[in-house]
Design a protein around this motif. Sequence first.
Motif, PDB file in Angstrom:
ATOM      1  N   PHE A 104      -6.948  14.753  -0.256  1.00 48.78           N
ATOM      2  CA  PHE A 104      -7.904  13.856  -0.918  1.00 48.78           C
ATOM      3  C   PHE A 104      -7.170  12.696  -1.596  1.00 48.78           C
ATOM      4  N   LEU A 105      -6.100  13.020  -2.346  1.00 48.10           N
ATOM      5  CA  LEU A 105      -5.372  11.958  -3.067  1.00 48.10           C
ATOM      6  C   LEU A 105      -4.699  10.979  -2.103  1.00 48.10           C
ATOM      7  N   ALA A 106      -4.376  11.460  -0.905  1.00 40.81           N
ATOM      8  CA  ALA A 106      -3.720  10.592   0.087  1.00 40.81           C
ATOM      9  C   ALA A 106      -4.724   9.721   0.838  1.00 40.81           C
ATOM     10  N   SER A 107      -5.999  10.051   0.700  1.00 39.03           N
ATOM     11  CA  SER A 107      -7.014   9.380   1.526  1.00 39.03           C
ATOM     12  C   SER A 107      -7.575   8.137   0.833  1.00 39.03           C
ATOM     13  N   ASP A 108      -8.300   7.341   1.596  1.00 38.05           N
ATOM     14  CA  ASP A 108      -8.929   6.142   1.025  1.00 38.05           C
ATOM     15  C   ASP A 108     -10.021   6.501   0.019  1.00 38.05           C
ATOM     16  N   ASP A 109     -10.528   7.728   0.100  1.00 37.87           N
ATOM     17  CA  ASP A 109     -11.537   8.154  -0.883  1.00 37.87           C
ATOM     18  C   ASP A 109     -10.968   8.124  -2.305  1.00 37.87           C
ATOM     19  N   ALA A 110      -9.631   8.196  -2.424  1.00 30.40           N
ATOM     20  CA  ALA A 110      -8.990   8.225  -3.748  1.00 30.40           C
ATOM     21  C   ALA A 110      -8.342   6.880  -4.084  1.00 30.40           C
ATOM     22  N   ARG A 111      -8.797   5.816  -3.431  1.00 33.87           N
ATOM     23  CA  ARG A 111      -8.093   4.530  -3.538  1.00 33.87           C
ATOM     24  C   ARG A 111      -8.076   3.984  -4.975  1.00 33.87           C
ATOM     25  N   TYR A 112      -9.058   4.366  -5.792  1.00 35.23           N
ATOM     26  CA  TYR A 112      -9.151   3.836  -7.162  1.00 35.23           C
ATOM     27  C   TYR A 112      -8.688   4.872  -8.193  1.00 35.23           C
ATOM     28  N   ILE A 113      -7.997   5.898  -7.698  1.00 33.56           N
ATOM     29  CA  ILE A 113      -7.505   6.958  -8.599  1.00 33.56           C
ATOM     30  C   ILE A 113      -5.990   6.836  -8.688  1.00 33.56           C
TER      31      ILE A 113
ATOM     32  N   SER B 176       0.854  -1.187   0.000  1.00 31.78           N
ATOM     33  CA  SER B 176       0.000   0.000   0.000  1.00 31.78           C
ATOM     34  C   SER B 176       0.892   1.238   0.000  1.00 31.78           C
ATOM     35  N   GLY B 177       0.343   2.318  -0.478  1.00 34.09           N
ATOM     36  CA  GLY B 177       1.092   3.573  -0.468  1.00 34.09           C
ATOM     37  C   GLY B 177       0.459   4.573  -1.406  1.00 34.09           C
ATOM     38  N   SER B 178       0.803   5.817  -1.151  1.00 30.14           N
ATOM     39  CA  SER B 178       0.279   6.890  -1.986  1.00 30.14           C
ATOM     40  C   SER B 178       1.405   7.879  -2.244  1.00 30.14           C
ATOM     41  N   ILE B 179       1.737   8.043  -3.519  1.00 33.85           N
ATOM     42  CA  ILE B 179       2.818   8.964  -3.902  1.00 33.85           C
ATOM     43  C   ILE B 179       2.172  10.129  -4.657  1.00 33.85           C
TER      44      ILE B 179
ATOM     45  N   ASN C 238      -1.091  -1.982  -5.176  1.00 32.33           N
ATOM     46  CA  ASN C 238      -1.968  -1.126  -4.375  1.00 32.33           C
ATOM     47  C   ASN C 238      -1.296   0.188  -3.973  1.00 32.33           C
ATOM     48  N   ILE C 239      -0.376   0.634  -4.835  1.00 34.09           N
ATOM     49  CA  ILE C 239       0.279   1.936  -4.598  1.00 34.09           C
ATOM     50  C   ILE C 239      -0.255   2.898  -5.661  1.00 34.09           C
ATOM     51  N   THR C 240      -0.819   4.009  -5.214  1.00 29.38           N
ATOM     52  CA  THR C 240      -1.305   4.988  -6.183  1.00 29.38           C
ATOM     53  C   THR C 240      -0.255   6.088  -6.370  1.00 29.38           C
ATOM     54  N   VAL C 241      -0.181   6.593  -7.593  1.00 29.11           N
ATOM     55  CA  VAL C 241       0.813   7.616  -7.928  1.00 29.11           C
ATOM     56  C   VAL C 241       0.073   8.724  -8.691  1.00 29.11           C
TER      57      VAL C 241
END
Length: 248
Positions: free
Chosen positions: A225-234, A134-137, A177-180
């Motif tokens: 927003f992008l760091a949150s779970d609300d943006a998990r599919y973005i 998991s992660g968000s960049i 499961n890492i969003t960028v």
Amino acid sequence: MDLSGKVAVVTGGSRGIGKAVCLRLASLGATVIINYVSRSDAADAVAKEVEGAGGKAGVYRFNVADSAAVTEAFKSILADHGRIDILVNNAGITRDGLFMKMKESDWDDVLNVNLKGAYNCIKAVNRPMMKQRSGSIISITSVIGFAGNAGQANYSAAKAGLIGLTRSLAKELASRNITVNGVAPGYIDTDMTRDLPDAVKDIILNEIPMKTMGSPEDIAGAVAFLASDDARYITGQFIHVNGGMYMG
Ligand code: NAI
């Protein structure tokens, strides 16, 4: 939005957009790692503000352009905090001038901080994020990376590079499961833009349908927003925060 239990690293987090991002992520429950390169007092003040509001913060000095320093710093962050869930590549500089007069050092400095800096930091979180699956960049690019600007060929090239880097990594890392993603600010009222001559500011304001510069908090909201779970599919996307001046 709830970021409790998450650890966020924000490069260049001691002022301007980076500071607003630190305060916003902390207010949503994240532990924020405030990176700075030259002013420890400013970074400490942000940490105090976070802690004063009941949040958790850490302060780490490193130059994002220095790959060895980044590797060491992220090792320490991981040792101290156990994980990194969110990386915000915010550190940036400008060295403006018409291309004909642009010195090689102005080109190199801007590319090294804005683009190589993001490479260095992503490289440092890539493996731990893959392991934790998991992660968000999130990288702060710019309207100038999309639209170009006379006098900013180096900055525009670096910010456009961040756009390509973001899209490619989004494809590489999605299965883990890492969003960028990226946020592309227009003109935001910070130290970076404060010294522009009034005549230039007037021209800029004229190009903005909302007729006003944005605030660092406007960018912080998009990052949160992008760091949150609300943006998990973005992933592989850019939020343009620019008062309507460019619609990408
Ligand atoms: P700023 O100049 O207030 O903040 C930049 C931060 O990056 C500072 O804290 C600085 O110390 C840090 N930094 C610079 N070089 C560094 C290095 N080598 N290592 C670590 N940290 C370093 O500017 P602002 O406006 O807050 O900019 C933040 C980001 O937003 C930058 O990437 C900038 O390019 C981008 N941006 C800003 C816009 C604006 O209108 N202010 C518009 C579009 C993008």
